[in-house]
Scaffold this active site. Structure first.
Site, PDB file in Angstrom:
ATOM      1  N   ASP A 201       0.852  -1.193   0.000  1.00  0.00           N
ATOM      2  CA  ASP A 201       0.000   0.000   0.000  1.00  0.00           C
ATOM      3  C   ASP A 201       0.886   1.240   0.000  1.00  0.00           C
ATOM      4  O   ASP A 201       2.112   1.139  -0.086  1.00  0.00           O
ATOM      5  CB  ASP A 201      -0.964   0.013   1.191  1.00  0.00           C
ATOM      6  CG  ASP A 201      -2.335   0.594   0.800  1.00  0.00           C
ATOM      7  OD1 ASP A 201      -2.353   1.732   0.289  1.00  0.00           O
ATOM      8  OD2 ASP A 201      -3.363  -0.080   1.001  1.00  0.00           O
ATOM      9  N   HIS A 244     -13.082  -1.074  -8.413  1.00  0.00           N
ATOM     10  CA  HIS A 244     -14.313  -0.270  -8.539  1.00  0.00           C
ATOM     11  C   HIS A 244     -14.087   1.205  -8.201  1.00  0.00           C
ATOM     12  O   HIS A 244     -14.990   2.022  -8.386  1.00  0.00           O
ATOM     13  CB  HIS A 244     -15.456  -0.868  -7.720  1.00  0.00           C
ATOM     14  CG  HIS A 244     -15.325  -0.722  -6.234  1.00  0.00           C
ATOM     15  ND1 HIS A 244     -16.350  -1.035  -5.376  1.00  0.00           N
ATOM     16  CD2 HIS A 244     -14.293  -0.306  -5.444  1.00  0.00           C
ATOM     17  CE1 HIS A 244     -15.969  -0.815  -4.131  1.00  0.00           C
ATOM     18  NE2 HIS A 244     -14.720  -0.374  -4.148  1.00  0.00           N
TER      19      HIS A 244
END
Length: 342
Positions: A201, A244
């Site tokens: 991340d 998404h």
């Protein structure tokens, strides 16, 4: 008109921070309440708003006409995490929807993040484009914290489905891309302790994860930008609730960066909502998924995707990727899709 009034009135009371100034037990007169608010408002106007929202369950009055909490509004005192989500939605979930038409006029494709509904809401006066969602949050630490706290609540309710969403027993090494502080990795490795997981991340998130005292020895953390080439060789690469948030062009970039690390037999695992065909499944389920789809559009100029759309996106990136299966764990809003590299 009916729902617009319901939503707009409750949104206004949240943004005025009215629930925060009402005592959890007892009540407060309108004259005293308005003096506690940061934004000036006439007591009679505030009374009109609350006398409406009490009919839909938000705030209430006692026998003397003073303001007290309803079970719904008491959440703002009792449950800070859920309250943070509600405040975030009042600022970011509702307001961008009024810019959908203007966004379509500027960008008929719905793919340009700087001309999406949220960008237009946040733009400078007279500008034809504005900042992306993540750029807005970068300059807004209060809502950035609300967003991350809300995602933590959302993840906690969905993480339990991950361990049963795939046959993790066949995986020895896994890269959890965009895996935040490793909450999902911990669920997997606790159920399948043989797996070695690398959580990737942004630097600030990885730094926070490394400071946690409950790290599992099979989980390592690595700073990585998923728009750059994937540095790790592993049995499987996992994207959970990532795609998404991005339009098709950006998703293509993300998948291609993973593709550069794929070896024959490696798998790409994507866990995301999968849109049904119209009328497929229950009305409630389809409504929830399509509401999420429009939400992704208003915030990110992104989308939820059908199985056909997801397959086309992934397989156009790398012809070696062969689709294996889709599995939706019972009770989960997201499905696991798997591809194998041939």
């Amino acid at each position: 008109m009916t729902q617009a009034v319901d939503i707009g009135t409750i949104q206004t009371l949240i943004r005025l921070e009215v629930p925060d100034q009402v005592p959890l037990t007892g009540s407060i007169p309108y004259d005293a309440l308005v003096k506690k608010l940061k934004t000036p408002v006439d007591p009679e106007l505030l009374q009109r708003l609350i006398r409406f929202t009490r009919l839909v369950g938000f705030l209430d009055e006692d026998a003397e006409g003073a303001v007290k909490h309803s079970p719904m509004s008491a959440i703002f005192v009792n449950d800070p995490d859920t309250a943070g989500q509600a405040r975030f939605m009042a600022d970011f979930g509702i307001r961008p929807c009024s810019f959908i038409y203007e966004s379509i006029k500027l960008d008929p494709s719905g793919e340009a993040a700087r001309q999406g509904p949220l960008a237009l809401m946040a733009r400078e006066p007279g500008a034809r484009e504005g900042p992306t969602f993540f750029e807005v949050l970068e300059k807004d630490p209060v809502n950035r914290k609300r967003w991350h706290d809300g995602m933590a609540v959302h993840n906690d309710s969905m993480v339990r489905h991950v361990a049963g969403a795939y046959d993790w027993g066949t995986v020895q090494s896994l890269v959890d891309i965009g895996g935040s502080e490793g909450h999902v990795a911990a669920v997997i490795v606790n159920a399948f302790p043989h797996i070695q997981i690398t959580v990737q991340d942004r630097p600030e998130i990885i730094e926070k994860a490394r400071q946690r005292g409950d790290r599992h020895p099979n989980i390592i953390f690595e700073e990585h930008d998923f728009f750059t080439p994937q540095p790790r060789i592993a049995d499987a690469y996992f994207l959970r609730l990532i795609l998404h948030d991005w339009n098709d062009a950006d998703c293509t970039r993300i998948v291609r960066q993973i593709s550069s690390a794929l070896r024959p037999g490696a798998r790409l695992l994507i866990m995301d909502a999968v849109l049904p065909e119209p009328g497929e499944g229950s009305l409630q389920s389809e409504r929830r998924l399509r509401r999420s789809d429009i939400g992704m559009y208003t915030l990110f100029s992104a989308k939820e995707r059908s199985l056909a759309q997801m397959r086309r996106l992934v397989e156009d990136c790398d012809s070696r990727l062969r689709f294996e299966k889709l599995y939706t764990p019972p009770g989960s809003h997201a499905s696991m899709l798997s591809w194998i590299c041939e």
